[in-house]
Design a protein around this motif. Structure first.
Motif, PDB file in Angstrom:
ATOM      1  N   LYS A  33       0.810  -1.223   0.000  1.00  0.00           N
ATOM      2  CA  LYS A  33       0.000   0.000   0.000  1.00  0.00           C
ATOM      3  C   LYS A  33       0.845   1.276   0.000  1.00  0.00           C
ATOM      4  CE  LYS A  33      -3.053  -1.374   3.210  1.00  0.00           C
ATOM      5  NZ  LYS A  33      -4.270  -1.655   3.983  1.00  0.00           N
ATOM      6  N   SER A  34       1.791   1.351  -0.922  1.00  0.00           N
ATOM      7  CA  SER A  34       2.555   2.590  -1.067  1.00  0.00           C
ATOM      8  C   SER A  34       1.670   3.628  -1.764  1.00  0.00           C
ATOM      9  CB  SER A  34       3.848   2.358  -1.856  1.00  0.00           C
ATOM     10  OG  SER A  34       3.574   1.985  -3.178  1.00  0.00           O
ATOM     11  N   LYS A  35       1.816   4.892  -1.365  1.00  0.00           N
ATOM     12  CA  LYS A  35       0.998   5.969  -1.934  1.00  0.00           C
ATOM     13  C   LYS A  35       1.665   6.473  -3.209  1.00  0.00           C
ATOM     14  CE  LYS A  35      -0.691   7.559   2.526  1.00  0.00           C
ATOM     15  NZ  LYS A  35      -0.544   8.592   3.565  1.00  0.00           N
ATOM     16  N   HIS A  54      -5.211  -0.296  -5.185  1.00  0.00           N
ATOM     17  CA  HIS A  54      -6.458   0.224  -4.595  1.00  0.00           C
ATOM     18  C   HIS A  54      -6.770   1.555  -5.262  1.00  0.00           C
ATOM     19  CE1 HIS A  54      -7.085  -2.452  -1.111  1.00  0.00           C
ATOM     20  NE2 HIS A  54      -5.773  -2.573  -1.128  1.00  0.00           N
ATOM     21  N   LEU A  76      -3.133   3.479  -4.330  1.00  0.00           N
ATOM     22  CA  LEU A  76      -2.296   2.728  -3.383  1.00  0.00           C
ATOM     23  C   LEU A  76      -1.827   1.456  -4.077  1.00  0.00           C
ATOM     24  CD1 LEU A  76      -4.653   3.061  -0.276  1.00  0.00           C
ATOM     25  CD2 LEU A  76      -2.506   4.284  -0.588  1.00  0.00           C
ATOM     26  N   LEU A 196      -8.721  -0.554   4.636  1.00  0.00           N
ATOM     27  CA  LEU A 196      -7.908   0.654   4.485  1.00  0.00           C
ATOM     28  C   LEU A 196      -8.057   1.548   5.713  1.00  0.00           C
ATOM     29  CD1 LEU A 196      -8.444   1.739   0.768  1.00  0.00           C
ATOM     30  CD2 LEU A 196      -6.767   0.159   1.722  1.00  0.00           C
ATOM     31  N   LYS A 197      -6.953   2.190   6.071  1.00  0.00           N
ATOM     32  CA  LYS A 197      -6.977   3.150   7.186  1.00  0.00           C
ATOM     33  C   LYS A 197      -7.571   4.467   6.689  1.00  0.00           C
ATOM     34  CE  LYS A 197      -2.755   1.317   9.311  1.00  0.00           C
ATOM     35  NZ  LYS A 197      -2.223   0.458   8.225  1.00  0.00           N
ATOM     36  N   GLU A 199      -6.333   7.424   6.779  1.00  0.00           N
ATOM     37  CA  GLU A 199      -5.335   8.186   6.034  1.00  0.00           C
ATOM     38  C   GLU A 199      -5.267   7.714   4.579  1.00  0.00           C
ATOM     39  OE1 GLU A 199      -0.475   8.783   6.173  1.00  0.00           O
ATOM     40  OE2 GLU A 199      -1.445   7.227   7.378  1.00  0.00           O
ATOM     41  N   GLU A 200      -5.441   6.413   4.369  1.00  0.00           N
ATOM     42  CA  GLU A 200      -5.383   5.857   3.016  1.00  0.00           C
ATOM     43  C   GLU A 200      -6.632   6.213   2.214  1.00  0.00           C
ATOM     44  OE1 GLU A 200      -2.538   2.049   4.162  1.00  0.00           O
ATOM     45  OE2 GLU A 200      -4.699   1.855   4.332  1.00  0.00           O
ATOM     46  N   PHE A 203      -6.285   9.787   1.160  1.00  0.00           N
ATOM     47  CA  PHE A 203      -5.380   9.889   0.011  1.00  0.00           C
ATOM     48  C   PHE A 203      -6.116   9.585  -1.289  1.00  0.00           C
ATOM     49  CE2 PHE A 203      -2.330   7.819  -2.903  1.00  0.00           C
ATOM     50  CZ  PHE A 203      -1.447   8.879  -3.102  1.00  0.00           C
TER      51      PHE A 203
END
Length: 278
Positions: A33-35, A54, A76, A196-197, A199-200, A203
């Motif tokens: 899950k890198s942005k 994602h 993500l 997903l959190k 914050e995610e 984003f």
């Protein structure tokens, strides 16, 4: 986790030549899950490894038998090694200008489709393998001939995929130039039952966490953390009542890092532990 701006971080020795860039991406560690802020549309020709992306309202997972065409945006990415010690993906970026030029030349004058998904799955075949081999040879050459050939290679892969997938691919290409952004509530509610959190999810909405929280309060009159937790715990209760799965099977999918935290939150909401649900 920092945001990666792609393809900008790849443009060191290589410039984007007339809106086209090929980059060989290799990796020796899993990334979860890198942005990614993707500023150009991109083919991801996965050759070794697994990839999951994602999007604002959905997700897709592929292996090396498939490739993806991805719409530019905030996504993500999860990239996983398989048995080999390396992850290898050939990326082919193209600008919106290049896409519009291609559509005008080769497709009917259809209006952009505003509700298209952010990805198109491509089944790899012998033609695509041969195409990638030709790109590898081209990528090692920096002459002007190479730059001109790259324009032809872009047209080649687009024409091949139009022939292979016909109207579905044509409509997808037109959806890429649509300016419609996913509505906030659509993004939130599509991820209610994901892990997903906050914050995610923020984003994926192209918002900072603080802006997302303010926007959420205006839409739902409730703090997003509590709202999401209540929805996910209710979903967990419904699943457990079906009797097919145990708490240990579902706590990760409900966004909890461990079974203990899940059990405590569940008991606080419903007055009984998840193990007591029948």
């Amino acid at each position: 986790m920092p945001i990666e701006n792609i393809p900008e971080i790849y443009i060191k020795e290589k410039e984007v030549n007339e809106g086209l860039l090929v980059y060989d991406f290799k990796m020796t560690n899993d990334v979860v899950k890198s942005k990614v802020n993707l500023s150009m549309n991109m083919f991801s020709f996965l050759q070794v490894g697994k990839k999951q992306v994602h999007f604002a309202d959905t997700s897709i997972a592929v292996n090396s038998k498939q490739s993806l065409l991805l719409k530019k945006g905030n996504w993500l990415w999860t990239e996983l090694l398989e048995t080999e010690a390396i992850y290898y993906c050939k990326l082919f970026f193209f600008s919106e200008e290049k896409l519009i030029e291609f559509l005008k030349k080769h497709t009917k004058n259809v209006q952009p489709y505003t509700n298209g998904v952010a990805y198109f799955v491509i089944e790899n075949d012998d033609y695509i393998v041969a195409f990638l081999n030709s790109l590898s040879i081209l990528n090692s050459d920096t002459s002007n001939y190479s730059a001109n050939l790259l324009k032809i290679k872009f047209e080649e892969i687009m024409l091949y995929l139009l022939a292979k997938y016909e109207q579905a691919f044509e409509f997808y290409l037109h959806s890429l130039i649509s300016k419609e952004v996913s509505p906030f509530k659509n993004v939130v509610e599509s991820n209610v039952h994901s892990n997903l959190k906050l914050e995610e999810i923020a984003f994926l909405c192209n918002m900072s966490l603080s802006t997302f929280k303010r926007h959420f309060m205006l839409e739902y009159n409730e703090a997003p953390g509590k709202w999401l937790q209540d929805k996910r715990l209710q979903r967990a209760k419904d699943i457990l009542q079906e009797g097919q799965l145990k708490p240990s099977d579902i706590y990760l999918d409900m966004g909890y890092n461990n079974l203990s935290n899940f059990s405590i939150a569940f008991k606080n909401k419903f007055g009984i532990s998840p193990k007591e649900i029948h």
